[in-house]
Design a protein around this motif. Structure first.
Motif, PDB file in Angstrom:
ATOM      1  N   SER A 154     -75.783  26.998  42.678  1.00  7.11           N
ATOM      2  CA  SER A 154     -74.476  26.374  42.897  1.00  7.11           C
ATOM      3  C   SER A 154     -74.655  25.220  43.872  1.00  7.11           C
ATOM      4  O   SER A 154     -75.658  25.128  44.575  1.00  7.11           O
ATOM      5  N   TYR A 155     -73.674  24.332  43.902  1.00 11.55           N
ATOM      6  CA  TYR A 155     -73.706  23.221  44.851  1.00 11.55           C
ATOM      7  C   TYR A 155     -73.242  23.684  46.224  1.00 11.55           C
ATOM      8  O   TYR A 155     -72.309  24.484  46.348  1.00 11.55           O
ATOM      9  N   SER A 200     -74.749  16.718  48.911  1.00  9.99           N
ATOM     10  CA  SER A 200     -74.805  18.095  48.427  1.00  9.99           C
ATOM     11  C   SER A 200     -76.250  18.517  48.229  1.00  9.99           C
ATOM     12  O   SER A 200     -77.130  17.708  47.969  1.00  9.99           O
ATOM     13  N   TYR A 213     -78.461  22.472  46.979  1.00  7.77           N
ATOM     14  CA  TYR A 213     -78.256  23.627  46.122  1.00  7.77           C
ATOM     15  C   TYR A 213     -78.322  24.916  46.921  1.00  7.77           C
ATOM     16  O   TYR A 213     -79.127  25.064  47.834  1.00  7.77           O
ATOM     17  N   PHE A 267     -80.704  25.108  35.233  1.00  5.81           N
ATOM     18  CA  PHE A 267     -79.794  24.004  34.954  1.00  5.81           C
ATOM     19  C   PHE A 267     -78.485  24.234  35.684  1.00  5.81           C
ATOM     20  O   PHE A 267     -77.961  25.341  35.723  1.00  5.81           O
ATOM     21  N   LEU A 268     -77.960  23.162  36.290  1.00  4.71           N
ATOM     22  CA  LEU A 268     -76.643  23.203  36.909  1.00  4.71           C
ATOM     23  C   LEU A 268     -75.941  21.888  36.593  1.00  4.71           C
ATOM     24  O   LEU A 268     -76.312  20.835  37.119  1.00  4.71           O
ATOM     25  N   ASP A 269     -74.931  21.948  35.717  1.00  2.36           N
ATOM     26  CA  ASP A 269     -74.215  20.740  35.283  1.00  2.36           C
ATOM     27  C   ASP A 269     -75.184  19.672  34.775  1.00  2.36           C
ATOM     28  O   ASP A 269     -75.141  18.508  35.189  1.00  2.36           O
ATOM     29  N   LYS A 270     -76.101  20.109  33.911  1.00  2.13           N
ATOM     30  CA  LYS A 270     -77.094  19.247  33.267  1.00  2.13           C
ATOM     31  C   LYS A 270     -78.132  18.689  34.232  1.00  2.13           C
ATOM     32  O   LYS A 270     -78.913  17.810  33.880  1.00  2.13           O
ATOM     33  N   VAL A 271     -78.129  19.182  35.473  1.00  2.00           N
ATOM     34  CA  VAL A 271     -79.147  18.803  36.450  1.00  2.00           C
ATOM     35  C   VAL A 271     -80.275  19.832  36.402  1.00  2.00           C
ATOM     36  O   VAL A 271     -80.025  21.039  36.445  1.00  2.00           O
ATOM     37  N   TYR A 306     -71.895  21.759  49.295  1.00  2.00           N
ATOM     38  CA  TYR A 306     -71.478  20.450  49.808  1.00  2.00           C
ATOM     39  C   TYR A 306     -71.372  20.467  51.340  1.00  2.00           C
ATOM     40  O   TYR A 306     -71.018  21.471  51.947  1.00  2.00           O
TER      41      TYR A 306
END
Length: 333
Positions: free
Chosen positions: A108-109, A123, A125, A39-43, A111
């Motif tokens: 992590s993202y 963006s 991952y 999970f990354l920011d609810k993604v 960008y």
């Protein structure tokens, strides 16, 4: 692709399969693959991790990126923990030199400077990998890793013919199983030429090990409890398909913790009794194509969904019971 670890050696994997014995895959499957969800920011980010490539690395990949992680020796097996329903970021690797390592993956993202048509930054991952702890678990290659959440233990098998059960928290050794020993018989054979290729644990806290015998060119399953007490072994005389001995390729479980196994030399599934490993049921799973398949590469049974997953050379076949009576009979085992 990004190299995130410098490799200190480039040893290639030793050949494990005899030239004239192409059907018996000692490392199951040819590549070791595991799956995890982050999970990354609810993604939700689905991740596939894999190993047994020619050089000393394992691979982390999703839809955006592939990362090759070079390590100190050839990576023989890899296993995601998946103790939680989702979001577990821990996985384990085993090396040909016997080293067991715990890893943490941090997404992590990443960008870019480009914008899409809606004006938003594009963006994907990226991943950071941290090595948390390690232990030289075996004196030879680690052949399989299994995790059991109910007891918080990690189980490894090796070419040294030992099974080690450890605490996940600190790798403290709990149980040692010498595969050349058996209950009621002091030393079965000091030179038993066996190769443990798979370890599975049932909900009854029973441990099942799939072994390949180099001398007889057949494989068999042996059962132990978590204290290392041997209780059963499959008998080749009772596990036959025609004149041939069944060559097992995978182990899964029914709702009652009996074993569901597939075969390299027959397109069938077999149920083995949990306590004595005797064959009690056989079912043809049927191949979709007109060409009859002599067997399959792997069969997995999901008892919660009642589904069979059969892997062939170029196809994964998912099937369920069409006959309600047959389904009730199967669920009774």
């Amino acid at each position: 692709e990004y190299n995130t670890y410098d490799c200190t050696s480039m040893n290639l994997m030793r050949q494990k399969i005899p030239i004239n014995d192409k059907k018996s895959f000692l490392y199951k499957p040819n590549y070791s693959i595991s799956f995890m969800t982050l999970f990354l920011d609810k993604v939700v980010i689905p991740i596939v991790i894999s190993c047994r490539y020619l050089e000393n690395y394992f691979r982390i990949q999703n839809s955006d990126k592939i990362i090759n992680v070079f390590y100190e020796d050839f990576v023989t097996c890899i296993k995601a923990r998946n103790f939680e329903n989702s979001g577990d970021d821990i996985f384990y690797t085993g090396l040909i030199n016997g080293k067991l390592t715990e890893w943490k993956i941090i997404p992590s993202y990443d960008y870019t400077n480009k914008n899409n048509k809606k004006g938003k930054l594009i963006s994907n991952y990226n991943f950071k990998i941290n090595e948390l702890k390690n232990v030289y678990s075996h004196k030879s290659s680690i052949t399989a890793i299994e995790l059991y959440s109910r007891q918080n233990i990690i189980i490894t098998s090796g070419e040294d013919k030992f099974i080690y059960i450890r605490k996940i928290f600190d790798f403290e050794l709990l149980t040692v199983i010498d595969l050349t020993y058996s209950f009621g018989n002091p030393i079965v054979l000091e030179t038993t030429n066996v190769f443990p290729s798979m370890v599975k644990v049932s909900e009854l806290n029973l441990l099942y090990i799939l072994l390949y015998d180099y001398d007889s060119k057949i494989n068999f399953i042996r059962g132990y409890n978590l204290n290392g007490l041997f209780f059963a072994q499959t008998d080749p005389k009772n596990c036959k398909e025609g004149e041939s001995v069944i060559q097992f390729n995978n182990i899964s479980f029914t709702k009652n913790s009996n074993l569901v196994v597939g075969s390299y030399n027959a397109d069938k599934i077999y149920i083995l009794e949990a306590y004595d490993l005797k064959l009690i049921y056989t079912k043809e799973i049927g191949y979709k194509n007109k060409i009859k398949s002599p067997g399959n590469k792997m069969v997995e049974y999901d008892c919660t969904l009642g589904e069979f997953y059969a892997l062939y050379d170029n196809e994964l076949d998912i099937s369920t019971f069409k006959d309600e009576k047959e389904q009730k009979l199967f669920e009774s085992f």
